[in-house]
Design a protein around this motif. Structure first.
Motif, PDB file in Angstrom:
ATOM      1  N   PHE A 123      99.201  67.065  16.790  1.00 51.47           N
ATOM      2  CA  PHE A 123      98.648  65.766  17.641  1.00 51.47           C
ATOM      3  C   PHE A 123     100.099  65.112  18.024  1.00 51.47           C
ATOM      4  N   ASN A 124     100.493  64.380  18.465  1.00 51.61           N
ATOM      5  CA  ASN A 124     101.510  62.983  18.773  1.00 51.61           C
ATOM      6  C   ASN A 124     101.042  62.020  18.166  1.00 51.61           C
ATOM      7  N   LEU A 125     101.438  61.127  17.090  1.00 51.75           N
ATOM      8  CA  LEU A 125     100.993  59.880  17.085  1.00 51.75           C
ATOM      9  C   LEU A 125     102.028  59.189  16.503  1.00 51.75           C
ATOM     10  N   GLU A 126     102.733  58.495  16.696  1.00 48.87           N
ATOM     11  CA  GLU A 126     103.435  57.981  16.384  1.00 48.87           C
ATOM     12  C   GLU A 126     103.500  57.029  14.581  1.00 48.87           C
ATOM     13  N   GLY A 127     103.417  57.584  14.020  1.00 50.57           N
ATOM     14  CA  GLY A 127     104.371  57.067  13.085  1.00 50.57           C
ATOM     15  C   GLY A 127     103.656  57.566  11.727  1.00 50.57           C
ATOM     16  N   ILE A 128     102.856  58.439  12.131  1.00 52.92           N
ATOM     17  CA  ILE A 128     101.403  59.662  11.557  1.00 52.92           C
ATOM     18  C   ILE A 128     102.119  61.116  11.801  1.00 52.92           C
ATOM     19  N   ASP A 129     102.079  61.586  10.252  1.00 51.72           N
ATOM     20  CA  ASP A 129     102.423  63.078  10.157  1.00 51.72           C
ATOM     21  C   ASP A 129     101.664  64.604   9.692  1.00 51.72           C
ATOM     22  N   THR A 130     100.408  63.949   9.054  1.00 50.08           N
ATOM     23  CA  THR A 130      99.184  64.685   8.675  1.00 50.08           C
ATOM     24  C   THR A 130      97.775  64.181   8.541  1.00 50.08           C
ATOM     25  N   LEU A 131      96.776  64.186   9.229  1.00 49.85           N
ATOM     26  CA  LEU A 131      95.634  64.170   8.857  1.00 49.85           C
ATOM     27  C   LEU A 131      94.815  64.945   8.504  1.00 49.85           C
ATOM     28  N   ASN A 132      93.428  64.596   7.700  1.00 46.05           N
ATOM     29  CA  ASN A 132      93.030  65.380   7.038  1.00 46.05           C
ATOM     30  C   ASN A 132      91.503  65.440   8.208  1.00 46.05           C
ATOM     31  N   MET A 133      90.823  66.337   8.585  1.00 48.19           N
ATOM     32  CA  MET A 133      89.853  66.593   9.864  1.00 48.19           C
ATOM     33  C   MET A 133      88.808  67.704   8.798  1.00 48.19           C
ATOM     34  N   ASP A 134      87.335  67.453   9.652  1.00 50.79           N
ATOM     35  CA  ASP A 134      86.431  68.270   8.913  1.00 50.79           C
ATOM     36  C   ASP A 134      86.401  68.924  10.268  1.00 50.79           C
ATOM     37  N   ALA A 135      85.309  70.287  10.683  1.00 52.94           N
ATOM     38  CA  ALA A 135      85.598  71.073  11.376  1.00 52.94           C
ATOM     39  C   ALA A 135      84.740  70.469  12.702  1.00 52.94           C
ATOM     40  N   ALA A 136      83.903  69.000  11.998  1.00 50.05           N
ATOM     41  CA  ALA A 136      82.628  69.230  13.207  1.00 50.05           C
ATOM     42  C   ALA A 136      83.871  67.476  14.406  1.00 50.05           C
ATOM     43  N   THR A 137      84.207  66.991  12.666  1.00 50.46           N
ATOM     44  CA  THR A 137      85.101  66.217  13.903  1.00 50.46           C
ATOM     45  C   THR A 137      86.430  66.712  14.821  1.00 50.46           C
ATOM     46  N   ILE A 138      86.835  67.965  14.670  1.00 49.00           N
ATOM     47  CA  ILE A 138      87.570  68.947  15.629  1.00 49.00           C
ATOM     48  C   ILE A 138      87.170  69.235  16.992  1.00 49.00           C
ATOM     49  N   ALA A 139      85.842  69.167  16.509  1.00 48.93           N
ATOM     50  CA  ALA A 139      84.859  70.321  18.294  1.00 48.93           C
ATOM     51  C   ALA A 139      84.656  69.006  18.379  1.00 48.93           C
ATOM     52  N   GLY A 140      84.224  67.848  17.556  1.00 49.64           N
ATOM     53  CA  GLY A 140      83.435  66.940  18.887  1.00 49.64           C
ATOM     54  C   GLY A 140      84.920  66.020  19.431  1.00 49.64           C
ATOM     55  N   ILE A 141      86.680  66.330  19.106  1.00 53.87           N
ATOM     56  CA  ILE A 141      86.972  66.389  19.950  1.00 53.87           C
ATOM     57  C   ILE A 141      87.687  66.723  20.689  1.00 53.87           C
ATOM     58  N   PHE A 142      87.763  67.981  21.191  1.00 56.52           N
ATOM     59  CA  PHE A 142      87.425  69.003  22.058  1.00 56.52           C
ATOM     60  C   PHE A 142      86.880  69.723  22.685  1.00 56.52           C
ATOM     61  N   ALA A 143      85.235  69.119  22.192  1.00 54.25           N
ATOM     62  CA  ALA A 143      84.079  68.624  23.168  1.00 54.25           C
ATOM     63  C   ALA A 143      84.234  67.624  23.818  1.00 54.25           C
ATOM     64  N   GLY A 144      85.061  66.713  23.769  1.00 59.20           N
ATOM     65  CA  GLY A 144      85.253  65.588  24.086  1.00 59.20           C
ATOM     66  C   GLY A 144      83.874  64.624  23.982  1.00 59.20           C
ATOM     67  N   GLN A 145      83.043  64.189  22.746  1.00 55.45           N
ATOM     68  CA  GLN A 145      82.397  63.654  21.371  1.00 55.45           C
ATOM     69  C   GLN A 145      83.099  62.360  21.380  1.00 55.45           C
TER      70      GLN A 145
END
Length: 353
Positions: A123-145
């Motif tokens: 990802f490209n977010l200024e000032g943030i190098d790492t984020l924790n995500m579970d599978a449902a969150t990743i899927a929700g982002i790429f599904a447009g939810q």
């Protein structure tokens, strides 16, 4: 072994570039041109493999066209290459058609998982190098939810991180891609209640931003704001990256974590003796990184043109060797195959005729 270990000269240089040093004395008498095509994910590794192999075998030219997994499989089927690189193995129904142009009909194919790499969620977010995500969150982002970076689902696993009030632009591959197929296979297995689409190499969701091949996704994420995408981990250095939840832990990608999930996964049942296709376990119990790409080298069990046999066996033997796996790790950040997999792959290569 066709090439003595001491005769192999390793090089990190790009394919077809001189090393600047004369190769060690070699007894190699191999001559000819070896043509391969396929996965762009293998490109950096292939460049290192070609350089090392040609240094030890100056009479051989190896050509690898990184046209993508689907193109590589199609080229191999049509007989336009002597080997293919693919980010997935051939399916049972594809093998049953027995339509491989370079192979003797009815003799089957060799599939070796020789390139193992994590797929990084970048990802490209200024000032943030790492984020924790579970599978449902990743899927929700790429599904447009999930459409904004300060969404509660993202905040819940990133306490103390100041998430911006910024729209998310999810970038996906526009071309048929083994990277896409491996990525969505993880989403379907680990978050089936969110990711309800069929698993394939074609992106199934409307919306987001589409880009061609790995380089296109890298450029789109880099040139955007609030962008997120999925790429071969070797191309992730300039971005923030996601640590993926496995059990109660969040596992960042690494070659070691990627290799762990491959070793824990069984071979696909019902395949030929030289076919080492793996049934990946995307929901491991142990601390292994589950979004992993296993890219295969695909060859004939028996070639219609006998001139191909010695070249194919020599090149594949070099790739799976300790030296070959090490130069790929240095060039592309891939995970060296295990000793057990090496033994199985060696037997498959030795049986090629």
């Amino acid at each position: 072994a066709i090439i003595a270990a001491g005769a192999i000269v390793l090089s990190g240089c790009a394919a077809n570039e001189p090393t600047g040093e004369a190769p060690d004395e070699t007894t190699s008498t191999l001559e000819g041109t070896l043509v391969g095509a396929g996965a762009s994910s293998q490109q950096s590794a292939q460049e290192a493999w070609v350089a090392g192999f040609q240094s030890a075998n100056p009479g051989v030219t190896v050509e690898y066209d990184p046209i993508g997994s689907g193109g590589g499989r199609d080229t191999f089927i049509a007989g336009g290459s002597q080997f293919a690189g693919s980010d997935r193995a051939f399916k049972d129904e594809e093998i049953a058609e027995d339509a491989f142009g370079a192979c003797v009909p009815g003799t089957g194919i060799v599939e070796i998982p020789a390139y193992i790499s994590p797929i990084a969620v970048v990802f490209n977010l200024e000032g943030i190098d790492t984020l924790n995500m579970d599978a449902a969150t990743i899927a929700g982002i790429f599904a447009g939810q999930i459409t904004n970076w300060n969404d509660p689902a993202i905040a819940a696993t990133n306490e103390g991180v100041e998430l911006p009030d910024l729209p998310i632009t999810a970038v996906h591959r526009s071309d048929e891609s083994g990277t896409t197929e491996n990525f969505v296979d993880y989403l379907a297995a680990a978050a089936p209640e969110v990711w309800t689409y069929e698993v394939s190499g074609d992106w199934p969701v409307d919306g987001g931003e589409a880009a061609a091949q790995t380089s296109g996704v890298v450029d789109a994420v880099a040139n955007g704001t609030g962008t997120i995408g999925y790429v071969d981990a070797s191309r992730s250095a300039e971005f923030g990256t996601v640590a993926v939840q496995v059990g109660d832990e969040f596992i960042p990608f690494s070659p070691e974590a990627a290799a762990a999930i491959v070793d824990a996964s069984p071979l696909v049942e019902g395949r030929g003796e030289g076919d080492l296709a793996i049934e990946l376990d995307r929901t491991p119990d142990s601390a292994a990184y589950p979004i992993v790409l296993v890219s295969y080298l695909i060859a004939c069990n028996e070639y219609a043109e006998s001139d191909s046999v010695e070249l194919v066996k020599a090149y594949l033997s070099y790739i799976i060797s300790e030296e070959g796996q090490q130069v790929a790790a240095e060039a592309a950040g891939s995970a060296p195959i295990s000793n057990d997999l090496f033994e199985k792959a060696s037997a498959a290569i030795e049986a090629i005729k």
